[in-house]
Design a protein around this motif. Structure first.
Motif, PDB file in Angstrom:
ATOM      1  N   PRO A 239      33.088  40.624   1.048  1.00  0.00           N
ATOM      2  CA  PRO A 239      32.539  39.253   0.991  1.00  0.00           C
ATOM      3  C   PRO A 239      32.920  38.591  -0.332  1.00  0.00           C
ATOM      4  CG  PRO A 239      30.812  40.888   1.408  1.00  0.00           C
ATOM      5  CD  PRO A 239      32.042  41.640   1.013  1.00  0.00           C
ATOM      6  N   THR A 240      33.334  37.313  -0.256  1.00  0.00           N
ATOM      7  CA  THR A 240      33.670  36.607  -1.496  1.00  0.00           C
ATOM      8  C   THR A 240      32.767  35.399  -1.715  1.00  0.00           C
ATOM      9  OG1 THR A 240      35.387  35.480  -0.234  1.00  0.00           O
ATOM     10  CG2 THR A 240      36.100  37.289  -1.636  1.00  0.00           C
ATOM     11  N   SER A 241      31.780  35.222  -0.837  1.00  0.00           N
ATOM     12  CA  SER A 241      30.854  34.099  -1.018  1.00  0.00           C
ATOM     13  C   SER A 241      29.895  34.399  -2.161  1.00  0.00           C
ATOM     14  CB  SER A 241      30.019  33.897   0.242  1.00  0.00           C
ATOM     15  OG  SER A 241      30.798  34.025   1.381  1.00  0.00           O
ATOM     16  N   THR A 242      29.257  33.348  -2.671  1.00  0.00           N
ATOM     17  CA  THR A 242      28.222  33.560  -3.696  1.00  0.00           C
ATOM     18  C   THR A 242      27.020  34.251  -3.039  1.00  0.00           C
ATOM     19  OG1 THR A 242      27.552  31.301  -3.250  1.00  0.00           O
ATOM     20  CG2 THR A 242      28.784  31.665  -5.278  1.00  0.00           C
ATOM     21  N   PRO A 243      26.208  34.975  -3.838  1.00  0.00           N
ATOM     22  CA  PRO A 243      25.062  35.679  -3.246  1.00  0.00           C
ATOM     23  C   PRO A 243      24.206  34.732  -2.412  1.00  0.00           C
ATOM     24  CG  PRO A 243      25.283  36.226  -5.556  1.00  0.00           C
ATOM     25  CD  PRO A 243      26.296  35.154  -5.285  1.00  0.00           C
ATOM     26  N   CYS A 244      23.740  35.230  -1.262  1.00  0.00           N
ATOM     27  CA  CYS A 244      22.897  34.357  -0.435  1.00  0.00           C
ATOM     28  C   CYS A 244      21.425  34.700  -0.658  1.00  0.00           C
ATOM     29  CB  CYS A 244      23.316  34.434   1.025  1.00  0.00           C
ATOM     30  SG  CYS A 244      23.348  36.074   1.691  1.00  0.00           S
ATOM     31  N   ARG A 245      20.559  34.156   0.187  1.00  0.00           N
ATOM     32  CA  ARG A 245      19.117  34.357   0.012  1.00  0.00           C
ATOM     33  C   ARG A 245      18.791  35.855   0.075  1.00  0.00           C
ATOM     34  NH1 ARG A 245      14.464  30.977   3.216  1.00  0.00           N
ATOM     35  NH2 ARG A 245      12.729  32.072   2.275  1.00  0.00           N
ATOM     36  N   GLN A 246      18.115  36.356  -0.947  1.00  0.00           N
ATOM     37  CA  GLN A 246      17.922  37.805  -1.083  1.00  0.00           C
ATOM     38  C   GLN A 246      16.698  38.322  -0.327  1.00  0.00           C
ATOM     39  OE1 GLN A 246      20.151  39.810  -3.377  1.00  0.00           O
ATOM     40  NE2 GLN A 246      21.298  38.002  -2.756  1.00  0.00           N
ATOM     41  N   ALA A 247      15.735  37.437  -0.064  1.00  0.00           N
ATOM     42  CA  ALA A 247      14.525  37.912   0.624  1.00  0.00           C
ATOM     43  C   ALA A 247      13.923  36.798   1.458  1.00  0.00           C
ATOM     44  CB  ALA A 247      13.506  38.400  -0.394  1.00  0.00           C
ATOM     45  N   LEU A 302      20.838  39.900 -12.419  1.00  0.00           N
ATOM     46  CA  LEU A 302      22.012  40.242 -11.603  1.00  0.00           C
ATOM     47  C   LEU A 302      22.610  38.981 -10.980  1.00  0.00           C
ATOM     48  CD1 LEU A 302      23.864  42.269 -10.020  1.00  0.00           C
ATOM     49  CD2 LEU A 302      22.150  42.177  -8.217  1.00  0.00           C
ATOM     50  N   LEU A 303      21.744  38.134 -10.415  1.00  0.00           N
ATOM     51  CA  LEU A 303      22.256  36.953  -9.715  1.00  0.00           C
ATOM     52  C   LEU A 303      22.925  35.987 -10.687  1.00  0.00           C
ATOM     53  CD1 LEU A 303      19.416  36.385  -7.088  1.00  0.00           C
ATOM     54  CD2 LEU A 303      21.601  37.545  -6.803  1.00  0.00           C
ATOM     55  N   THR A 304      22.365  35.868 -11.894  1.00  0.00           N
ATOM     56  CA  THR A 304      22.987  34.998 -12.899  1.00  0.00           C
ATOM     57  C   THR A 304      24.358  35.557 -13.284  1.00  0.00           C
ATOM     58  OG1 THR A 304      20.781  34.545 -13.709  1.00  0.00           O
ATOM     59  CG2 THR A 304      22.577  33.863 -15.136  1.00  0.00           C
ATOM     60  N   THR A 305      24.417  36.878 -13.512  1.00  0.00           N
ATOM     61  CA  THR A 305      25.702  37.506 -13.865  1.00  0.00           C
ATOM     62  C   THR A 305      26.738  37.234 -12.775  1.00  0.00           C
ATOM     63  OG1 THR A 305      24.525  39.266 -15.000  1.00  0.00           O
ATOM     64  CG2 THR A 305      26.791  39.752 -14.397  1.00  0.00           C
ATOM     65  N   LEU A 306      26.347  37.405 -11.523  1.00  0.00           N
ATOM     66  CA  LEU A 306      27.307  37.199 -10.423  1.00  0.00           C
ATOM     67  C   LEU A 306      27.718  35.731 -10.314  1.00  0.00           C
ATOM     68  CD1 LEU A 306      25.812  39.528  -7.652  1.00  0.00           C
ATOM     69  CD2 LEU A 306      27.845  39.935  -9.033  1.00  0.00           C
ATOM     70  N   LYS A 307      26.754  34.833 -10.523  1.00  0.00           N
ATOM     71  CA  LYS A 307      27.093  33.402 -10.420  1.00  0.00           C
ATOM     72  C   LYS A 307      28.066  33.005 -11.529  1.00  0.00           C
ATOM     73  CE  LYS A 307      23.409  31.908  -7.494  1.00  0.00           C
ATOM     74  NZ  LYS A 307      22.019  31.590  -7.356  1.00  0.00           N
ATOM     75  N   ILE A 308      27.873  33.568 -12.731  1.00  0.00           N
ATOM     76  CA  ILE A 308      28.808  33.265 -13.835  1.00  0.00           C
ATOM     77  C   ILE A 308      30.204  33.786 -13.471  1.00  0.00           C
ATOM     78  CG2 ILE A 308      29.385  33.834 -16.253  1.00  0.00           C
ATOM     79  CD1 ILE A 308      26.334  33.777 -16.806  1.00  0.00           C
ATOM     80  N   GLN A 309      30.253  34.971 -12.851  1.00  0.00           N
ATOM     81  CA  GLN A 309      31.558  35.528 -12.472  1.00  0.00           C
ATOM     82  C   GLN A 309      32.235  34.646 -11.409  1.00  0.00           C
ATOM     83  OE1 GLN A 309      30.994  39.663 -11.422  1.00  0.00           O
ATOM     84  NE2 GLN A 309      30.388  40.223 -13.491  1.00  0.00           N
ATOM     85  N   HIS A 310      31.450  34.103 -10.475  1.00  0.00           N
ATOM     86  CA  HIS A 310      32.020  33.182  -9.469  1.00  0.00           C
ATOM     87  C   HIS A 310      32.552  31.924 -10.154  1.00  0.00           C
ATOM     88  CE1 HIS A 310      31.396  34.823  -5.434  1.00  0.00           C
ATOM     89  NE2 HIS A 310      30.358  35.452  -5.951  1.00  0.00           N
ATOM     90  N   LEU A 311      31.771  31.433 -11.123  1.00  0.00           N
ATOM     91  CA  LEU A 311      32.172  30.223 -11.850  1.00  0.00           C
ATOM     92  C   LEU A 311      33.488  30.461 -12.591  1.00  0.00           C
ATOM     93  CD1 LEU A 311      30.432  27.593 -12.171  1.00  0.00           C
ATOM     94  CD2 LEU A 311      29.982  28.372 -14.496  1.00  0.00           C
ATOM     95  N   LEU A 312      33.572  31.610 -13.260  1.00  0.00           N
ATOM     96  CA  LEU A 312      34.785  31.962 -14.010  1.00  0.00           C
ATOM     97  C   LEU A 312      35.992  32.042 -13.073  1.00  0.00           C
ATOM     98  CD1 LEU A 312      33.799  34.775 -16.528  1.00  0.00           C
ATOM     99  CD2 LEU A 312      34.905  32.600 -17.016  1.00  0.00           C
TER     100      LEU A 312
END
Ligand SMILES: Cc1cc2nc3c(=O)[nH]c(=O)nc-3n(C[C@H](O)[C@H](O)[C@H](O)COP(=O)(O)OP(=O)(O)OC[C@H]3O[C@@H](n4cnc5c(N)ncnc54)[C@H](O)[C@@H]3O)c2cc1C
Length: 365
Positions: A239-247, A302-312
């Motif tokens: 999957p390459t999408s940004t994280p979706c709703r976790q719960a 974790l979600l912030t880290t992943l979102k920054i990586q998507h942004l980069l």
């Protein structure tokens, strides 16, 4: 639900806190095989001390190359030791630990729907089971998380790899960029031992001729590894999408089912260990009724880290056209070695970052 690494690791870590059932649609765990199995030391430790037995090789650096400048390369060094693990056996190990702690593993049982209002799992054979908390760890196809409205807008890469029997003296993985190999991602050659290598690539569309081209053009011609026998071919979706709703109420998604793969490398096990750690802590503190709220708070990092990586990743693609062009520019620049202080978070040594930015500025002006 889902007896892959996400479901089994959840089972192992929370089975001392409550009764846990894991349901797997296949007749065995670790199947179908799809993953390369490269993980950091921190992730390996979290899997448990027995996981060390399934480390096939270890590395302190990767060699990054680009097919349009074959004579130059960039060495990516790591402070941590990166392990290549035998993924199917890691899953077998986790399933043994889970069951030895009293967890119940049900094989050949597919969940077909979730009744979110009543926290019920509905199975293919028509049975319905009610739980206090359902953890959906169904992997990349994310059928149930999509049906619950937790995930939408999914984008994927297809990863395909082969284990090749070939004498080799490689001491670290090679990561190969170039649009003849992959438009959107890259290829890789990972030494398993002196007699076997794992060769793979990921892209929006992948087929065996593309993989075979990588084997011929890179393994044979560039690395001079010949007399090879392709032992097995396998792969899967990334999957390459940004994280979706976790719960959603008392339903939690773990792993590829909620798109938490790292967008630059495609690695997913790091995020799973984080999700499971947070779930374990939230259950310890609050009981199942409050799991999703506490869980979500715990996941912020974790979600912030992943979102920054998507942004980069998006910034790089906007500026350079593709990840591959960016790496080509890096290799063309004066920088030939970069150290990552954190393999999972892509934290660079500050000195290297400075040099990198200087070189890139020079290239862009
Ligand atoms: C080519 C490739 C290479 C990769 N390399 C790496 C790497 O080097 N390092 C890394 O960290 N990550 C890597 N990944 C990513 C990593 O493999 C995934 O992030 C990880 O496997 C996700 O684990 P999971 O438990 O979420 O899903 P999965 O491992 O896919 O497990 C899901 C399980 O749920 C079961 N299931 C599905 N639906 C149902 C249902 N309805 N009922 C019952 N059971 C069900 C499936 O059969 C499966 O066993 C790679 C992925 C690919 C495709």
């Amino acid at each position: 639900m889902g007896g892959g690494i996400g479901g089994l690791l959840t089972g192992v870590k929370v089975s001392g806190l409550c009764d846990v059932d894991v349901f797997e649609e296949h007749h065995l765990v670790g199947y179908p095989k799809h993953c390369t199995g490269l993980i950091s030391g921190k992730v390996l430790n979290f899997l448990g001390c027995g996981a060390g037995e399934f480390v096939l090789n270890t590395f302190n650096n990767y060699t990054l190359t680009h097919t349009s400048i074959p004579n130059r390369e960039l060495r990516l060094k790591f402070r941590d030791t990166i392990s290549l693990v035998d993924r199917p056996n890691i899953e077998r190990y986790l399933s043994d630990v889970f069951q030895s702690r009293g967890g119940s593993l049900y094989l050949s049982l597919k969940a077909v729907a979730i009744d979110a209002s009543n926290t019920c799992l509905i199975f293919e054979d028509g049975t319905i089971r009610k739980y206090d908390l359902i953890v959906v760890a169904e992997g990349a196809k994310a059928a149930l998380t999509k049906s619950l409205g937790m995930c939408s807008n999914s984008t994927y890469l297809v990863g395909m790899q082969s284990i090749i029997r070939a004498n080799n003296d490689l001491d670290s993985p090679h990561v190969i960029f170039g649009c003849d190999i992959s438009y959107e991602f890259f290829g890789w050659v990972v030494p398993i031992d002196s007699k076997q290598v794992l060769v793979g690539l990921a892209d929006r569309y992948v087929d065996y001729p593309k993989l075979n081209y990588l084997i011929k053009s890179y393994l044979s011609r560039r690395l001079g590894i010949n007399d090879l026998v392709v032992k097995e071919v396998f792969g899967g979706l990334i999957p390459t999408s940004t994280p979706c709703r976790q719960a959603l109420r008392n339903i939690i998604g773990v792993g590829d089912a909620v798109f938490v793969t790292k967008p630059i490398s495609g690695g997913g096990i790091y995020s799973i260990t984080n999700q499971v750690r947070v779930l374990e802590e939230s259950l310890r503190r609050g009981g199942t009724d409050y799991a999703s709220k506490m869980y979500l708070r715990g996941l912020l990092n974790l979600l912030t880290t992943l979102k920054i990586q998507h942004l980069l990743r998006n910034l790089v693609i906007n500026k350079f056209g593709s990840l591959s062009n960016f790496v080509m520019k890096l290799i063309e620049s004066e920088v030939n070695e970069v150290t990552l202080l954190d393999y999972d978070k892509y934290i660079l040594n500050p000195l290297d970052l400075n040099n990198l930015l200087k070189s890139l500025r020079a290239l862009l002006t």
